[in-house]
Design an enzyme around this catalytic site. Structure first.
Site, PDB file in Angstrom:
ATOM      1  N   ASP A 139      -7.661  -2.615   3.451  1.00 58.53           N
ATOM      2  CA  ASP A 139      -7.796  -4.056   3.676  1.00 58.53           C
ATOM      3  C   ASP A 139      -8.719  -4.369   4.857  1.00 58.53           C
ATOM      4  O   ASP A 139      -8.639  -5.446   5.436  1.00 58.53           O
ATOM      5  CB  ASP A 139      -6.423  -4.681   3.937  1.00 58.53           C
ATOM      6  N   HIS A 143       0.805  -1.221   0.000  1.00 57.43           N
ATOM      7  CA  HIS A 143       0.000   0.000   0.000  1.00 57.43           C
ATOM      8  C   HIS A 143       0.837   1.270   0.000  1.00 57.43           C
ATOM      9  O   HIS A 143       0.335   2.327  -0.358  1.00 57.43           O
ATOM     10  CB  HIS A 143      -0.944   0.007   1.205  1.00 57.43           C
TER      11      HIS A 143
END
Length: 254
Positions: free
Chosen positions: A126, A57
């Site tokens: 997530d 990320h």
């Protein structure tokens, strides 16, 4: 305003929004290459949003900042994200270009995970996946259940922009939990058709997730009964149901 999922790695999505002038907002750039390819020689991004510290990320941040020095990077209060210029927490309001977002703290996957909601969109990293949820690397079932409940309470027409293309695998697990759910069966058919055509299954609508995603339905008697059968014991509350579902999913091979 359509959010664009840029594929990265095996199954990640980096999310991109563009305004009328072509300037972008970038979300969770684990890899710089897809962003650089998409934006080309256009104007620099308005900003970058980061949901949590995992490398898939944030891995592209340094290269993007080298390409566009001074680009604001909004990230949670997390020392493992070293390239952030603006730290954000629960309830913060962000004005970025023409867009407005609110920050939600959603611990569970990691202790400092945040989500960004606004403009009818939810960038949830997530924490929430379509028909699923993230693993708990640093949080507890009670924390993750509370975070998912917070997201589930958003308006039903919110479009869920999560960071992985896990929907088809999640559908197999959801059907193992709740095989007689007609909304879920229809969603599973749609997902199969989309993936067969090599199209993304995201963004998903939140009202659809509330009808189909077992991790958002831990109070549902059908989901509770399935979790108890698999756990082999009675479960005291929705957080325990969630924990049993997550443990079941961790070992599921569909």
């Amino acid at each position: 305003m359509e959010p664009l999922p840029l594929p990265a790695f095996d199954d990640n999505y980096i999310w991109l929004l563009r305004d009328a002038a072509g300037r972008a907002l970038v979300v969770d750039p684990g890899d710089a290459a897809p962003v650089l390819a998409a934006l080309g020689d256009g104007p620099p991004p308005h900003a970058i949003l980061v949901t949590h510290h995992h490398p898939d990320h944030i891995g592209g941040l340094r290269a993007l900042l080298e390409r566009w020095p001074g680009t604001p990077v909004y990230a949670p209060h997390e020392e493992r994200i070293t390239d952030a210029s603006h730290r954000v927490g629960d309830g913060d309001e962000l004005a970025i270009g023409p867009w407005r977002f609110r920050v939600l703290a959603v611990p569970g996957h990691t202790r400092s995970h945040v989500a960004y909601v606004g403009e009818g969109l939810l960038f949830c990293g997530d924490t929430l996946f379509s028909l699923g949820c993230g693993r708990m690397f640093e949080g507890t079932p009670a924390q993750m259940h509370a975070s998912l409940s917070k997201l589930a309470a958003l308006p039903g027409d919110t479009r869920v922009c999560c960071a992985h293309e896990y929907t088809q695998a999640n559908a197999a697990f959801a059907l193992a939990v709740d095989p007689d759910n007609p909304a879920l069966r229809a969603r599973a058919r749609d997902i199969h058709a989309l993936r067969a055509a090599h199209r993304p299954t995201l963004p998903a609508r939140l009202d659809q997730e509330r009808a189909c995603n077992p991790f958002l339905r831990c109070d549902d008697p059908v989901v509770r009964a399935a979790a108890q059968r698999h756990a082999g014991r009675l479960l005291a509350d929705a957080a325990e149901v969630f924990g049993a579902l997550r443990a079941w999913k961790d070992g599921f091979r569909g």
